[in-house]
Write a protein that holds these residues in place. Structure first.
Motif, mmCIF file in Angstrom:
data_model
loop_
_atom_site.group_PDB
_atom_site.id
_atom_site.type_symbol
_atom_site.label_atom_id
_atom_site.label_comp_id
_atom_site.label_asym_id
_atom_site.label_seq_id
_atom_site.Cartn_x
_atom_site.Cartn_y
_atom_site.Cartn_z
ATOM 1 N N GLY A 30 0.702 -1.196 -0.262
ATOM 2 C CA GLY A 30 -0.105 0.112 0.067
ATOM 3 C C GLY A 30 0.538 1.672 0.082
ATOM 4 O O GLY A 30 0.166 2.455 -0.326
ATOM 5 N N SER A 31 2.035 1.560 0.397
ATOM 6 C CA SER A 31 3.165 2.596 -0.364
ATOM 7 C C SER A 31 3.142 2.991 -0.935
ATOM 8 O O SER A 31 3.839 1.875 -2.161
ATOM 9 N N ALA A 32 2.889 3.748 -1.884
ATOM 10 C CA ALA A 32 4.013 4.537 -3.500
ATOM 11 C C ALA A 32 5.281 5.616 -2.834
ATOM 12 O O ALA A 32 4.758 6.287 -1.237
ATOM 13 N N MET A 33 6.548 5.808 -3.524
ATOM 14 C CA MET A 33 7.680 6.368 -3.167
ATOM 15 C C MET A 33 8.287 7.101 -4.679
ATOM 16 O O MET A 33 7.309 6.765 -5.789
ATOM 17 N N GLY A 34 8.257 7.974 -4.065
ATOM 18 C CA GLY A 34 8.789 9.018 -4.955
ATOM 19 C C GLY A 34 10.097 9.450 -4.992
ATOM 20 O O GLY A 34 10.548 9.367 -3.648
ATOM 21 N N TRP A 35 10.549 10.140 -6.149
ATOM 22 C CA TRP A 35 11.366 10.996 -6.436
ATOM 23 C C TRP A 35 11.351 12.947 -6.793
ATOM 24 O O TRP A 35 10.166 12.244 -7.218
ATOM 25 N N LEU A 36 11.037 12.954 -5.553
ATOM 26 C CA LEU A 36 10.871 14.923 -5.640
ATOM 27 C C LEU A 36 11.657 15.746 -5.788
ATOM 28 O O LEU A 36 13.398 15.806 -5.234
ATOM 29 N N VAL A 56 3.099 0.242 -11.075
ATOM 30 C CA VAL A 56 2.671 1.605 -12.141
ATOM 31 C C VAL A 56 4.136 2.560 -11.642
ATOM 32 O O VAL A 56 4.148 2.726 -10.430
ATOM 33 N N THR A 57 3.847 3.281 -12.344
ATOM 34 C CA THR A 57 5.469 4.261 -12.507
ATOM 35 C C THR A 57 4.932 5.602 -13.181
ATOM 36 O O THR A 57 4.419 5.473 -14.230
ATOM 37 N N TYR A 58 4.685 6.814 -12.386
ATOM 38 C CA TYR A 58 4.759 7.831 -13.748
ATOM 39 C C TYR A 58 6.621 8.617 -13.705
ATOM 40 O O TYR A 58 6.969 8.332 -13.225
ATOM 41 N N TYR A 59 6.106 9.786 -14.282
ATOM 42 C CA TYR A 59 7.792 10.665 -14.581
ATOM 43 C C TYR A 59 7.420 11.946 -15.372
ATOM 44 O O TYR A 59 6.731 11.920 -16.171
ATOM 45 N N ALA A 60 7.837 12.866 -14.596
ATOM 46 C CA ALA A 60 7.674 14.120 -15.573
ATOM 47 C C ALA A 60 7.770 14.138 -16.874
ATOM 48 O O ALA A 60 8.947 13.367 -16.720
ATOM 49 N N ASP A 61 7.366 15.413 -17.439
ATOM 50 C CA ASP A 61 7.975 15.382 -18.971
ATOM 51 C C ASP A 61 9.254 15.357 -18.401
ATOM 52 O O ASP A 61 9.686 14.878 -20.142
ATOM 53 N N SER A 62 9.964 16.202 -18.199
ATOM 54 C CA SER A 62 10.859 16.720 -18.493
ATOM 55 C C SER A 62 12.359 15.152 -18.254
ATOM 56 O O SER A 62 13.638 16.130 -18.114
#
Length: 120
Positions: A30-36, A56-62
């Motif tokens: 249940g934990s999502a982790m991100g790099w900011l 499931v993964t997400y990326y900034a356009d840059s």
């Protein structure tokens, strides 16, 4: 929950770095982790995020196509290739017990950050 980043440094444009984030007492389920990241004078932005099972993964356009996020049971990673001067920032690891949110303020758990510098 404790998070500890490592792997930052100074790298020439076009080079690569791999960031790691070790976790303590973070439940994988249940934990999502991100790099900011946050550059001087700019707002903090989400670079990438991964769901608890890595499906499931997400990326900034840059950074899409240059950065790759992954995780195992205790560590979050960010492989950064083809680095550019505009990638210069303090990179933070963050976690939450929910889906991957695009909003930094939705992450309650943070590491202390690791600096990435790409000279122009």
């Amino acid at each position: 929950v404790q998070l500890l980043e490592s792997g930052g440094g100074l790298v020439q444009a076009g080079g690569s770095l791999r960031l790691s984030c070790a976790t303590w007492r973070l439940r994988l389920a249940g934990s999502a982790m991100g790099w900011l990241r946050q550059a001087p004078g700019k707002e903090r932005e989400r670079v990438s995020c991964i769901g608890y099972n890595g499906g499931v993964t997400y990326y900034a356009d840059s950074v899409r196509g240059r950065f790759t996020i992954s995780r195992d049971k205790t560590t979050l990673y960010l492989q950064m290739n083809s680095l550019k001067p505009e990638d210069t920032a303090m990179y933070y690891c963050a976690a939450r017990y929910d889906y991957c949110s695009p909003n930094p303020q939705d992450f309650p758990y943070w590491g202390q950050g690791t600096q990435v510098t790409v000279p122009s």
